[in-house]
Motif scaffolding. Structure first.
Motif, short mmCIF file in Angstrom:
data_model
loop_
_atom_site.label_atom_id
_atom_site.label_comp_id
_atom_site.label_asym_id
_atom_site.label_seq_id
_atom_site.Cartn_x
_atom_site.Cartn_y
_atom_site.Cartn_z
N GLU A 123 0.87 -1.20 0.14
CA GLU A 123 -0.14 0.09 -0.24
C GLU A 123 0.45 1.42 0.24
O GLU A 123 0.42 2.08 -0.33
N ALA A 124 2.05 1.01 0.56
CA ALA A 124 2.65 2.70 1.01
C ALA A 124 3.84 2.53 -0.36
O ALA A 124 4.03 3.80 -0.73
N THR A 125 3.94 1.74 -1.17
CA THR A 125 4.73 1.63 -2.67
C THR A 125 4.10 1.96 -3.76
O THR A 125 4.35 2.37 -5.34
N ARG A 126 2.50 1.35 -3.77
CA ARG A 126 2.25 1.60 -5.56
C ARG A 126 1.65 2.76 -5.73
O ARG A 126 1.92 2.68 -6.94
N PRO A 127 1.53 3.93 -4.73
CA PRO A 127 0.97 5.33 -5.64
C PRO A 127 2.58 5.48 -6.16
O PRO A 127 2.18 5.76 -7.14
N ALA A 128 3.99 5.24 -6.03
CA ALA A 128 5.14 5.06 -6.94
C ALA A 128 4.70 4.15 -7.63
O ALA A 128 6.12 4.22 -8.64
N GLY A 129 3.93 3.46 -8.24
CA GLY A 129 4.04 2.05 -8.68
C GLY A 129 4.92 1.29 -8.90
O GLY A 129 5.38 0.33 -10.14
N TRP A 130 5.13 0.94 -7.54
CA TRP A 130 5.83 -0.36 -7.11
C TRP A 130 5.18 -1.16 -6.57
O TRP A 130 3.84 -0.43 -5.89
N GLU A 131 5.57 -2.44 -5.92
CA GLU A 131 5.07 -3.29 -5.78
C GLU A 131 6.28 -4.51 -5.02
O GLU A 131 7.09 -4.77 -5.32
N LEU A 132 5.96 -5.18 -3.33
CA LEU A 132 6.74 -6.39 -3.93
C LEU A 132 6.68 -7.55 -4.84
O LEU A 132 5.47 -7.95 -5.79
N ARG A 133 7.97 -7.99 -5.10
CA ARG A 133 7.87 -8.86 -6.03
C ARG A 133 7.28 -10.19 -5.48
O ARG A 133 6.18 -10.74 -7.08
N MET A 134 7.10 -10.69 -4.77
CA MET A 134 6.57 -11.71 -4.44
C MET A 134 5.64 -11.31 -2.36
O MET A 134 6.35 -10.79 -2.27
N HIS A 135 4.07 -12.20 -2.12
CA HIS A 135 4.32 -12.49 -1.45
C HIS A 135 3.74 -13.47 -0.73
O HIS A 135 3.26 -14.32 -1.92
N SER A 136 3.56 -14.03 0.13
CA SER A 136 2.70 -15.18 0.43
C SER A 136 0.81 -14.56 0.19
O SER A 136 0.31 -14.00 -0.01
N SER A 137 -0.09 -15.98 0.05
CA SER A 137 -1.21 -15.83 0.33
C SER A 137 -2.07 -15.16 1.29
O SER A 137 -3.01 -14.60 1.81
N THR A 138 -1.13 -14.94 3.06
CA THR A 138 -1.94 -14.64 4.30
C THR A 138 -1.42 -13.00 4.12
O THR A 138 -0.88 -12.47 4.85
#
Length: 471
Positions: A124-139
């Motif tokens: 949520e913090a990085t998406r406004p700048a156009g980025w996200e974690l490469r991968m994440h858990s289903s949790t």
């Protein structure tokens, strides 16, 4: 008997919880739901208390107090792990890291956060700048970045980026040693894998630096196929389609998806289902791929806006089992790795072997740079002998099989632990206080339990995995 009074005396004003009910609840993680074997072996195993550090200075106090009083420590984030990582075998203090939750910095392509930061909050913090974690858990809603690195393995995004241990997927880690004079060290490069998937047994993770990926607008797709191997071939073709940006490829044979109440309206009886996420810009290419395999698309929706009332990634990876267990709590699984080359042939052998026994579930991922499917049949648990038979059958079919029914790092087989790992454990935890019993620096430590005896093959990496796949 652990010396709780001495430990408390050394802590200063670090917040402590001693309420017995709270401590017992926090002494459990999702593994006691996912594995009847672990649930049985966890009986009677509880911590003595909970400590809640507010910042790194509190972590240093806890490390020093543990070393001086010889108090076992069990690190905890959200407790969403499902391999027994969060069950204390020798009592001690649960260290709840969730108050250390700051995003320290982010820039194009990378971020650094405290260990207790939640995966959802980071995106949520990085998406406004156009980025996200490469991968994440289903949790993702609950899990912390420190817990994901210490106990996780892969997840949503792994079909494009590989698994956490693949080079470049963890940039750096800050750790605290358990000594009378605790040290703060930084691991970078390949050294991060000394701590990754070590169950919090060889240093307290205080900060994590991770790479980021472009935050595409994702489209969720539910597609159905007349038989499972057709669905698997389509999933493989999607994994191999380098021109299609993808984040999830999750495959279920009937009746698995039918056990997921939210998915029932979107499946076809006796057909198999593929749930996937692709960039909204690539939906036309995906439609053509599905049609080419004789599949039918039942749902297309923006991420988190599907008619099943949850993000589609909450129907993949570990959450797929969680959804199934809501209606069929007796269902269990194993963790097999079907690795290219010729992974589809190995998958088909297992599919034929287990017809009528349980529906196949697979997740696509990259593994050491190659396409892999991870999964097993979902089946109704009877006893340990039955689980052992499933593991042997999958291994005969060509899968490498981890043991998701044991507490122990080495015996689980997903971490390739060697003498260097043991040496690092001794360096960071000279008194053997971190999650003791799970990953021992010395051979010969007594380990017991039915899960320990299961015939896991373990997983191989690098040149070893290549030789295994080609054999």
């Amino acid at each position: 008997m652990n010396d709780v009074p001495s430990f408390l005396q050394q802590l200063g004003d670090v917040p402590v919880v001693t309420d017995a009910d709270a401590v017992r609840r926090r002494s459990r993680d999702m593994s006691t739901t996912f594995s009847p074997i672990i649930r049985k072996e966890a009986a009677g195993k509880f911590a003595d208390l909970i400590v809640r550090p507010r910042h790194r200075e509190d972590v240093l106090r806890i490390a020093r107090a543990a070393a001086l009083s010889r108090m076992p420590l069990m690190m905890r984030g959200a407790g969403t792990c499902n391999l027994g990582q969060g069950v204390p075998l020798q009592g001690g203090a649960i260290v709840d890291m969730t108050a250390l939750d700051r995003l320290l910095w982010s820039r194009p392509g990378a971020l650094r956060a405290e260990a207790g930061a939640r995966l959802m909050a980071l995106d949520e913090a990085t998406r406004p700048a156009g980025w996200e974690l490469r991968m994440h858990s289903s949790t993702k809603r609950a899990a912390t970045i420190g817990g994901y690195v210490a106990g996780g393995h892969a997840g949503i995004g792994s079909c494009a980026w590989g698994i956490l241990r693949d080079r470049g997927n963890i940039r750096g880690l800050q750790l605290v040693s358990i000594e009378a004079e605790p040290r703060v060290i930084e691991l970078r490069g390949d050294d991060v894998n000394l701590v990754h998937h070590a169950y919090g047994s060889n240093g307290i993770i205080t900060e994590v630096e991770m790479p980021l990926a472009p935050a595409w607008p994702w489209t969720e797709v539910v597609a159905n196929f007349p038989d499972f191997m057709t669905a698997a071939r389509c999933g493989y073709a999607l994994a191999a389609a380098d021109g299609v940006v993808k984040k999830l490829i999750s495959l279920d044979e009937f009746p698995n998806w039918d056990y997921m109440a939210a998915m029932r309206p979107f499946g076809r009886e006796r057909w198999s289902m593929m749930r996937c996420m692709v960039s909204a810009h690539d939906i036309e290419a995906l439609r053509g791929l599905v049609a080419g395999f004789g599949g039918q698309i039942a749902v297309e929706a923006a991420e988190g806006h599907g008619p099943y009332h949850a993000p589609l990634w909450e129907f993949g990876w570990g959450h797929a089992r969680l959804q199934v267990n809501k209606t069929r709590p007796d269902i269990v699984n194993n963790i097999g790795l079907y690795l290219d080359p010729n992974l589809l042939a190995a998958v088909e052998r297992s599919w034929r072997r287990f017809q009528g026994f349980g529906g196949m579930h697979l997740e696509a991922k990259r593994y050491d740079g190659r396409i892999a499917f991870q999964g097993s049949p979902y089946y109704a648990f009877e006893d340990e002998a039955q689980v052992a038979g499933v593991i042997r059958g999958m291994a005969e079919d060509g899968a490498m099989v981890a043991n998701n029914h044991t507490f122990f790092v080495k015996e689980n087989g997903m971490k390739a632990a060697d003498a260097r790992d043991a040496g690092f454990k001794r360096q960071m935890d000279p008194h053997g206080l971190m999650n003791p019993g799970k990953f021992d620096a010395t051979e010969g430590h007594a380990k017991e339990g039915a899960g320990l005896a299961l015939p896991t093959t373990g997983w191989q990496y690098g040149a070893q995995a290549a030789a295994e796949a080609l054999a």
